[in-house]
Design a protein around this motif. Sequence first.
Motif, mmCIF file in Angstrom:
data_model
loop_
_atom_site.group_PDB
_atom_site.id
_atom_site.type_symbol
_atom_site.label_atom_id
_atom_site.label_comp_id
_atom_site.label_asym_id
_atom_site.label_seq_id
_atom_site.Cartn_x
_atom_site.Cartn_y
_atom_site.Cartn_z
ATOM 1 N N PRO A 106 -47.864 -43.516 82.037
ATOM 2 C CA PRO A 106 -46.881 -44.515 81.627
ATOM 3 C C PRO A 106 -45.475 -44.092 82.050
ATOM 4 O O PRO A 106 -45.214 -42.894 82.221
ATOM 5 C CB PRO A 106 -47.005 -44.548 80.101
ATOM 6 C CG PRO A 106 -47.793 -43.371 79.710
ATOM 7 C CD PRO A 106 -48.501 -42.850 80.919
ATOM 8 N N PRO A 107 -44.598 -45.054 82.217
ATOM 9 C CA PRO A 107 -43.223 -44.701 82.591
ATOM 10 C C PRO A 107 -42.510 -44.016 81.422
ATOM 11 O O PRO A 107 -42.963 -44.065 80.277
ATOM 12 C CB PRO A 107 -42.585 -46.050 82.903
ATOM 13 C CG PRO A 107 -43.381 -47.036 82.111
ATOM 14 C CD PRO A 107 -44.779 -46.487 82.056
ATOM 15 N N SER A 158 -40.756 -46.479 66.609
ATOM 16 C CA SER A 158 -40.206 -47.616 67.358
ATOM 17 C C SER A 158 -41.057 -47.882 68.589
ATOM 18 O O SER A 158 -41.247 -49.028 68.997
ATOM 19 C CB SER A 158 -38.769 -47.319 67.815
ATOM 20 O OG SER A 158 -37.970 -46.898 66.747
ATOM 21 N N VAL A 159 -41.560 -46.801 69.204
ATOM 22 C CA VAL A 159 -42.384 -46.880 70.408
ATOM 23 C C VAL A 159 -43.566 -45.935 70.232
ATOM 24 O O VAL A 159 -43.391 -44.803 69.791
ATOM 25 C CB VAL A 159 -41.593 -46.467 71.672
ATOM 26 C CG1 VAL A 159 -42.459 -46.549 72.918
ATOM 27 C CG2 VAL A 159 -40.331 -47.303 71.830
ATOM 28 N N LEU A 160 -44.762 -46.400 70.574
ATOM 29 C CA LEU A 160 -45.960 -45.575 70.529
ATOM 30 C C LEU A 160 -46.579 -45.526 71.927
ATOM 31 O O LEU A 160 -46.880 -46.566 72.508
ATOM 32 C CB LEU A 160 -46.979 -46.132 69.532
ATOM 33 C CG LEU A 160 -48.341 -45.437 69.496
ATOM 34 C CD1 LEU A 160 -48.204 -43.989 69.039
ATOM 35 C CD2 LEU A 160 -49.292 -46.178 68.585
ATOM 36 N N ILE A 161 -46.733 -44.316 72.452
ATOM 37 C CA ILE A 161 -47.402 -44.124 73.739
ATOM 38 C C ILE A 161 -48.671 -43.322 73.445
ATOM 39 O O ILE A 161 -48.586 -42.181 73.009
ATOM 40 C CB ILE A 161 -46.530 -43.363 74.760
ATOM 41 C CG1 ILE A 161 -45.194 -44.051 74.983
ATOM 42 C CG2 ILE A 161 -47.299 -43.165 76.063
ATOM 43 C CD1 ILE A 161 -45.272 -45.387 75.686
ATOM 44 N N ASP A 162 -49.817 -43.921 73.668
ATOM 45 C CA ASP A 162 -51.103 -43.261 73.445
ATOM 46 C C ASP A 162 -51.742 -43.003 74.804
ATOM 47 O O ASP A 162 -52.281 -43.906 75.423
ATOM 48 C CB ASP A 162 -51.995 -44.152 72.584
ATOM 49 C CG ASP A 162 -53.328 -43.495 72.247
ATOM 50 O OD1 ASP A 162 -53.673 -42.459 72.852
ATOM 51 O OD2 ASP A 162 -54.037 -44.031 71.379
ATOM 52 N N GLU A 163 -51.619 -41.762 75.244
ATOM 53 C CA GLU A 163 -52.190 -41.359 76.527
ATOM 54 C C GLU A 163 -53.497 -40.629 76.350
ATOM 55 O O GLU A 163 -53.893 -39.845 77.210
ATOM 56 C CB GLU A 163 -51.200 -40.451 77.269
ATOM 57 C CG GLU A 163 -50.496 -41.129 78.402
ATOM 58 C CD GLU A 163 -49.776 -40.150 79.293
ATOM 59 O OE1 GLU A 163 -50.234 -39.964 80.447
ATOM 60 O OE2 GLU A 163 -48.759 -39.596 78.875
ATOM 61 N N CYS A 164 -54.175 -40.869 75.250
ATOM 62 C CA CYS A 164 -55.453 -40.201 74.986
ATOM 63 C C CYS A 164 -56.543 -40.872 75.810
ATOM 64 O O CYS A 164 -56.641 -42.089 75.868
ATOM 65 C CB CYS A 164 -55.796 -40.258 73.506
ATOM 66 S SG CYS A 164 -54.645 -39.305 72.495
ATOM 67 N N GLY A 165 -57.331 -40.045 76.444
ATOM 68 C CA GLY A 165 -58.414 -40.552 77.277
ATOM 69 C C GLY A 165 -59.748 -39.988 76.817
ATOM 70 O O GLY A 165 -59.810 -39.188 75.889
ATOM 71 N N PRO A 166 -60.826 -40.379 77.473
ATOM 72 C CA PRO A 166 -62.158 -39.898 77.093
ATOM 73 C C PRO A 166 -62.314 -38.418 77.413
ATOM 74 O O PRO A 166 -61.991 -37.980 78.512
ATOM 75 C CB PRO A 166 -63.111 -40.746 77.953
ATOM 76 C CG PRO A 166 -62.281 -41.204 79.102
ATOM 77 C CD PRO A 166 -60.855 -41.291 78.610
#
Length: 168
Positions: A106-107, A158-166
């Motif tokens: 993500p940016p 305010s912002v949630l970035i979920d970069e969790c992968g398998p």
Amino acid sequence: MVTAGFAAQGRRQVTVQWIRTSWTKESRGGESAARRNAAPLGFSLPQVPSGFAHFVEMSEWDGFEPRAGQRDLDKVGVSLREEGDRLRVQARVEPLFGLPPRRRRPPAVRLLPGQWVRWQLNYRFSSAAGIRDWSYWLDTFNIAYGPIDQDVFLSEPSVLIDECGPVR
């Protein structure tokens, strides 16, 4: 108000909380997984000197009980840069040998004063020789821009970035 992160003349206050949860396949199911999944994603903030992050570690080996301390901001896996009236935040993928692969990231997030982001990344590792079982990490970075309350990271970001992968 809590002081942490960097605050210098002409700069706004930045507060960083880093939570690392670690486990093995023993905590992938059953009661251990329930304890791991119940681990908090944010904590109340203690006083932390400028230039440091509030660091909380939870692991399978101690029943996912939080152990808190502080870490130098240079050792935390995030890039922080002020750009005008915003804070540019980008989590770094530190252990390049861990899974899952992250081809498209993500940016960066640009926070306005009063905002905060929760950025999560997970990893799976095996021993170099493949002799030991896999181990897992979940890194959660809570980062606020501007003056905040000590309980800010107990609320919704305010912002949630979920970069969790398998990571099977």
